[in-house]
Structure formats: structure tokens, C-alpha cells
Design a protein around this motif. Structure first.
Motif, short mmCIF file in Angstrom:
data_model
loop_
_atom_site.label_atom_id
_atom_site.label_comp_id
_atom_site.label_asym_id
_atom_site.label_seq_id
_atom_site.Cartn_x
_atom_site.Cartn_y
_atom_site.Cartn_z
N ALA A 73 0.83 -1.21 0.00
CA ALA A 73 0.00 0.00 0.00
C ALA A 73 0.87 1.26 0.00
O ALA A 73 0.56 2.23 -0.71
CB ALA A 73 -0.92 -0.01 1.22
N LEU A 74 1.96 1.26 0.75
CA LEU A 74 2.83 2.42 0.81
C LEU A 74 3.57 2.63 -0.51
O LEU A 74 3.75 3.77 -0.96
CB LEU A 74 3.83 2.28 1.96
N ILE A 75 4.02 1.55 -1.13
CA ILE A 75 4.68 1.67 -2.43
C ILE A 75 3.71 2.21 -3.48
O ILE A 75 4.06 3.08 -4.29
CB ILE A 75 5.25 0.29 -2.86
N THR A 76 2.50 1.70 -3.46
CA THR A 76 1.47 2.19 -4.39
C THR A 76 1.19 3.66 -4.16
O THR A 76 1.05 4.44 -5.12
CB THR A 76 0.17 1.38 -4.20
N PHE A 77 1.11 4.07 -2.89
CA PHE A 77 0.88 5.47 -2.55
C PHE A 77 2.01 6.35 -3.07
O PHE A 77 1.77 7.43 -3.64
CB PHE A 77 0.74 5.62 -1.04
N ASP A 78 3.24 5.91 -2.89
CA ASP A 78 4.40 6.68 -3.34
C ASP A 78 4.36 6.86 -4.86
O ASP A 78 4.62 7.96 -5.38
CB ASP A 78 5.69 5.97 -2.91
N ARG A 79 4.04 5.79 -5.58
CA ARG A 79 4.00 5.87 -7.04
C ARG A 79 2.82 6.73 -7.50
O ARG A 79 2.92 7.46 -8.50
CB ARG A 79 3.92 4.47 -7.62
#
Length: 308
Positions: A73-79
């Protein structure tokens, strides 16, 4: 432990220098340290929630899956932020490997510190419903809050001032918390041993941590012939209270039949480690010896009403 403590543990570990390993490390550690408590909404069920909390979300399957979901979820948010052109310029690049590792580290601190108190945690759910109890720390430990809170404030202040040693306060606090926990484990063990070795020579002795006075324990004891009581102890001595012996009362033959018809009673008995039964004009009051003197004792009791 309470969620403020969990959050400070995650933040302090990140402030030890781990937050420089990857972008979003600080929010990852704080969120991960609270992640198993996604079961908290079940508290709306009242006493029945005692059989729901600190179970499946604190067990091995959840501890393996939840950190991966959080990292994803955090990686998706960053992207997503990067695509919209709103990614903060000062954020470090997100390294998936490091982010996943930190999510696991933060998540694993949660059951560890939950185990330290006397409420209980089912560490092996769904493979086993056994409750584990550390009897080491009060559920809200003011000294841990002070140590971690002060260290974080000093560390962040030093970091903003550009000092090379900015991580030192957080590292010292983490070491101090570890030493504090070790000392409390020893205090609980020694207090229990004193009570077991003294009359009436109980078969069960549980060192109940008390607020603020970390050097003291309310040692709850039970004898093989159905009596219970308590003593206030330190690691070196105990004080016996007046009228120490009361009947446990769980041998009342009405309890199994009445509890079988009451979902709240079944949940309470599943969770209860030291149940006590008191018969009265309104029915049989089930309580847990660990929380009989707690301001929230009403949350940890069930009244069994005989059928008319």
C-alpha cells in the motif's frame, strides 16, 4: 500495550537511523507497530469481544501477510503521488526490500509488547487458541512513554539542527526500554516465587503489574483447594493483606449450564485466566481476578441469571 506506546516504539526504532534506509520508513514503522490492532473495532460487541481481540490478527498468518500488504500500500501510494507530481521532493527513494523489512520489524514489535502485559495474547491463532501472558508491564507504562517520548523529541531536535549524532537519543532510549523490560521480567519472577514459597503455598501465582510503581506487583494467588487472595510485593518482600482468603466459587454446579446459554459468558470464560464466581440474589457474577480492582472491572465481568 496502548496504541500510543506501540506508535512510539515504531517511531523510536525508525529514529535510530532506520528511517534513512528508504522513503516512507517512519510512517511504515508507526503504522506497522499498530497493524495487528485492526481487530479493535470488535470492541463494539462488549464482553463478547474478549474472545475476539488479540487473536487471528496477532497470530503467525497475519504477522506474515499484514506487513506485505502495508508495504504494498505504501509503495502504491508513493507511485501514485509521483504520477500526480505531488511526491515530496525531500522524500528518499522507496526501496521495496527495505520497506518490507521495516514493516515486518514494526509489526513484530506489536505482539511482543502485547505479550508483556497480563491481558493475554493468542500468539498461535488460528493453529492454537492458547493464551500467552508475560505479566511484565502495566498496559499503559508511563516510564516507557517518558523514555521514548523524550528521546524522540531530543533526536528530532538534533536532526533538525544538523547534528551528526541525531540518532543517539533514540538508540539510548531503545536500549533503556530493553533493560527496563528485562528488569521487570525479573521483578515479576521473584515476586511470584516469594508467594509460592509462603503459606498457604498456592499452586498458581500471577504477578499483576501495577500503574506507575513498576517495582511493585499485585501477586494474585490460588490454592489447590479453591481459595484465592493477593499480596503486594516487590522483588524482595511481600505484604499480606487482611482477609486474604476467599472462595473461588467456580465449582458452582449451575455455572456450566447457565454459561452455555450466554454468548457473553462463553466469551468471558474462553478469555478468563483467573475466573471467580460470586453468587448473589440477582445471579452468579463471573469476574476475573486480574481485573477485580481495575476501574474498568465492569468490562471484565458477566452476570449469569438463573432461568425462571
Amino acid at each position: 500495550m496502548d496504541n500510543l506506546t506501540h506508535s512510539l516504539i515504531g517511531a523510536a526504532l525508525a529514529q535510530c537511523g532506520l528511517k534513512r534506509r528508504t522513503g516512507l520508513a517512519m510512517p511504515a514503522m508507526i503504522l506497522a507497530a499498530n497493524l495487528p490492532d485492526i481487530d479493535a473495532p470488535c470492541a463494539i460487541y462488549g464482553v463478547e469481544s474478549l474472545s475476539m481481540r488479540r487473536g487471528i490478527t496477532h497470530g503467525p498468518i497475519a504477522l506474515l501477510a499484514l506487513p506485505l500488504l502495508l508495504a504494498g500500500a505504501l509503495i502504491t501510494f508513493d507511485r501514485w503521488q509521483a504520477r500526480r507530481g505531488k511526491r515530496p521532493e525531500g522524500r528518499l527513494p522507496v526501496h521495496p526490500g527495505w520497506l518490507i523489512a521495516l514493516c515486518y520489524l514494526g509489526t513484530f514489535t506489536h505482539p511482543l509488547f502485547d505479550w508483556f502485559n497480563n491481558y493475554g495474547i493468542r500468539l498461535l491463532e488460528p493453529f492454537s487458541s492458547r493464551w500467552f501472558h508475560g505479566d511484565t508491564l502495566f498496559i499503559i507504562d508511563i516510564w516507557i512513554l517518558i523514555m521514548l517520548g523524550t528521546a524522540l523529541w531530543r533526536s528530532v531536535k538534533a536532526e533538525r539542527a544538523g547534528r551528526a549524532s541525531w540518532a543517539v537519543p533514540a538508540r539510548l532510549a531503545c536500549a533503556g526500554v530493553a533493560a527496563y523490560v528485562a528488569a521487570n521480567i525479573a521483578i515479576s519472577h521473584l515476586a511470584e516465587q516469594q508467594v509460592r514459597n509462603d503459606a498457604p503455598y498456592p499452586v498458581v501465582a500471577v504477578a499483576n503489574p501495577v500503574p506507575i510503581a513498576f517495582w511493585q506487583r499485585e501477586v494474585l494467588w490460588r490454592t489447590a483447594d479453591g481459595w484465592y487472595g493477593s499480596m503486594r510485593c516487590t522483588a524482595l518482600s511481600c505484604v499480606r493483606y487482611p482477609r486474604v482468603m476467599r472462595r473461588i466459587g467456580m465449582d458452582d454446579p449451575r455455572i456450566p449450564g447457565l454459561a452455555a446459554k450466554d454468548p457473553a459468558a462463553r466469551a468471558f470464560l474462553f478469555w478468563s485466566r483467573m475466573p471467580v464466581a460470586e453468587a448473589g440474589p440477582k445471579g452468579i457474577l463471573l469476574k476475573d481476578q486480574r481485573f477485580m480492582n481495575s476501574p474498568a472491572r465492569g468490562t471484565f465481568s458477566v452476570l449469569l441469571k438463573p432461568s425462571r
